[in-house]
Design a protein around this motif. Structure first.
Motif, short mmCIF file in Angstrom:
data_model
loop_
_atom_site.label_atom_id
_atom_site.label_comp_id
_atom_site.label_asym_id
_atom_site.label_seq_id
_atom_site.Cartn_x
_atom_site.Cartn_y
_atom_site.Cartn_z
N GLU A 2 60.27 66.41 -13.11
CA GLU A 2 60.58 66.14 -14.51
C GLU A 2 60.79 64.66 -14.74
OE1 GLU A 2 63.54 68.43 -16.44
OE2 GLU A 2 63.13 70.19 -15.21
N ARG A 3 60.46 64.25 -15.97
CA ARG A 3 60.72 62.87 -16.38
C ARG A 3 62.19 62.69 -16.68
NH1 ARG A 3 56.48 59.93 -20.15
NH2 ARG A 3 58.34 58.70 -20.43
N VAL A 4 62.68 61.50 -16.45
CA VAL A 4 64.08 61.20 -16.72
C VAL A 4 64.29 60.99 -18.22
CG1 VAL A 4 65.94 59.57 -16.25
CG2 VAL A 4 64.34 60.19 -14.44
N ALA A 5 63.32 60.34 -18.87
CA ALA A 5 63.50 59.93 -20.26
C ALA A 5 62.61 60.73 -21.20
CB ALA A 5 63.22 58.45 -20.41
N GLY A 6 62.84 62.01 -21.34
CA GLY A 6 62.12 62.82 -22.33
C GLY A 6 60.70 63.16 -21.93
N GLU A 7 59.87 63.43 -22.95
CA GLU A 7 58.48 63.82 -22.71
C GLU A 7 57.53 62.70 -23.11
OE1 GLU A 7 57.38 67.52 -24.41
OE2 GLU A 7 59.26 68.48 -23.85
N THR A 8 56.41 62.65 -22.44
CA THR A 8 55.42 61.63 -22.75
C THR A 8 54.69 61.96 -24.04
OG1 THR A 8 53.48 60.46 -21.95
CG2 THR A 8 53.64 62.77 -21.35
N LYS A 9 54.29 60.94 -24.75
CA LYS A 9 53.52 61.12 -25.98
C LYS A 9 52.03 60.94 -25.72
CE LYS A 9 57.12 59.88 -29.24
NZ LYS A 9 58.24 59.95 -28.37
N TRP A 10 51.67 60.63 -24.48
CA TRP A 10 50.28 60.44 -24.10
C TRP A 10 49.69 61.77 -23.65
CZ3 TRP A 10 47.36 55.85 -23.76
CH2 TRP A 10 48.04 54.70 -24.14
N SER A 11 48.64 62.20 -24.32
CA SER A 11 47.94 63.40 -23.88
C SER A 11 46.97 63.03 -22.77
CB SER A 11 47.17 64.03 -25.05
OG SER A 11 46.12 63.17 -25.46
N PHE A 12 46.39 64.05 -22.14
CA PHE A 12 45.42 63.80 -21.09
C PHE A 12 44.24 63.02 -21.65
CE2 PHE A 12 41.48 64.96 -18.93
CZ PHE A 12 41.76 64.49 -17.66
N TRP A 13 43.76 63.37 -22.85
CA TRP A 13 42.60 62.70 -23.45
C TRP A 13 42.89 61.23 -23.74
CZ3 TRP A 13 37.71 63.15 -23.52
CH2 TRP A 13 36.95 62.47 -24.43
N LYS A 14 44.10 60.92 -24.25
CA LYS A 14 44.46 59.53 -24.51
C LYS A 14 44.51 58.73 -23.22
CE LYS A 14 47.16 60.09 -28.74
NZ LYS A 14 48.51 59.99 -29.32
N LEU A 15 45.07 59.31 -22.16
CA LEU A 15 45.11 58.63 -20.87
C LEU A 15 43.71 58.42 -20.31
CD1 LEU A 15 48.14 60.34 -19.13
CD2 LEU A 15 47.95 57.96 -19.83
N PHE A 16 42.83 59.40 -20.49
CA PHE A 16 41.46 59.29 -20.01
C PHE A 16 40.72 58.17 -20.73
CE2 PHE A 16 36.96 60.50 -20.28
CZ PHE A 16 36.65 60.50 -18.92
N VAL A 17 40.85 58.12 -22.05
CA VAL A 17 40.20 57.07 -22.84
C VAL A 17 40.77 55.70 -22.48
CG1 VAL A 17 39.89 56.18 -25.19
CG2 VAL A 17 39.56 58.60 -24.72
N TYR A 18 42.07 55.63 -22.24
CA TYR A 18 42.71 54.37 -21.86
C TYR A 18 42.18 53.89 -20.50
CZ TYR A 18 46.55 51.06 -21.14
OH TYR A 18 47.29 49.93 -20.92
N ALA A 19 42.05 54.79 -19.55
CA ALA A 19 41.52 54.44 -18.24
C ALA A 19 40.05 54.02 -18.33
CB ALA A 19 41.67 55.61 -17.28
N LEU A 20 39.28 54.74 -19.13
CA LEU A 20 37.87 54.41 -19.31
C LEU A 20 37.72 53.04 -19.96
CD1 LEU A 20 35.16 55.75 -18.76
CD2 LEU A 20 35.19 56.59 -21.09
N ASP A 21 38.57 52.73 -20.92
CA ASP A 21 38.54 51.43 -21.57
C ASP A 21 38.88 50.32 -20.57
OD1 ASP A 21 38.32 49.69 -23.84
OD2 ASP A 21 40.51 49.53 -23.80
N GLY A 22 39.81 50.58 -19.67
CA GLY A 22 40.15 49.61 -18.64
C GLY A 22 39.00 49.34 -17.68
#
Length: 136
Positions: A2-22
């Motif tokens: 579990e995360r210490v500070a709540g839940e992430t707002k990044w979905s799998f698709w947003k993370l995928f697009v972010y990685a692809l952009d990088g």
């Protein structure tokens, strides 16, 4: 876990697009991959064309129009992919050159008390001539 500070707002698709952009924005590797894939497609098309010609000559098998048409389409697609990759590499090199980044970074600069001050080897601290002075 579990995360210490709540839940992430990044979905799998947003993370995928972010990685692809990088990967795409900061590297020329996809352009090189495009060029290599284009050459590979051209090679495969030439192999298919040779197979069709050998099969026609050796076995007298009248090939219909679709195998040769597929080979021509694969060959043209490979050529387009190759040349687009080469064009992209030229554009990427031009873009990187316009950033005017230095080829190397100078960690420290050594200077000496020299009359000429030419900035060459005579100005380096570790330079010693046979005459005992630092300048010629």
């Amino acid at each position: 876990m579990e995360r210490v500070a709540g839940e992430t707002k990044w979905s799998f698709w947003k993370l995928f697009v972010y990685a692809l952009d990088g990967i795409i924005a900061y590297s020329t590797a996809p352009l090189v991959l495009s060029s290599i894939l284009g050459l590979l497609l051209c090679f495969v098309a030439f192999l298919f064309i040779i197979v069709i010609i050998v099969r026609t000559l050796a076995f007298g098998d009248p090939t219909q129009g679709w195998p040769s048409l597929v080979c021509i389409i694969i060959l043209l697609a490979g050529l387009q992919l190759f040349f687009i990759g080469v064009l992209g590499q030229y554009l990427a090199k031009t873009y990187l050159e316009t950033k005017r980044r230095p080829i190397y970074l100078v960690r420290e600069k050594h200077t000496a008390d020299c009359e000429h001050g030419s900035g060459g080897i005579a100005d380096r601290d570790d330079f010693h001539s046979d005459r005992g002075d630092k300048c010629y």
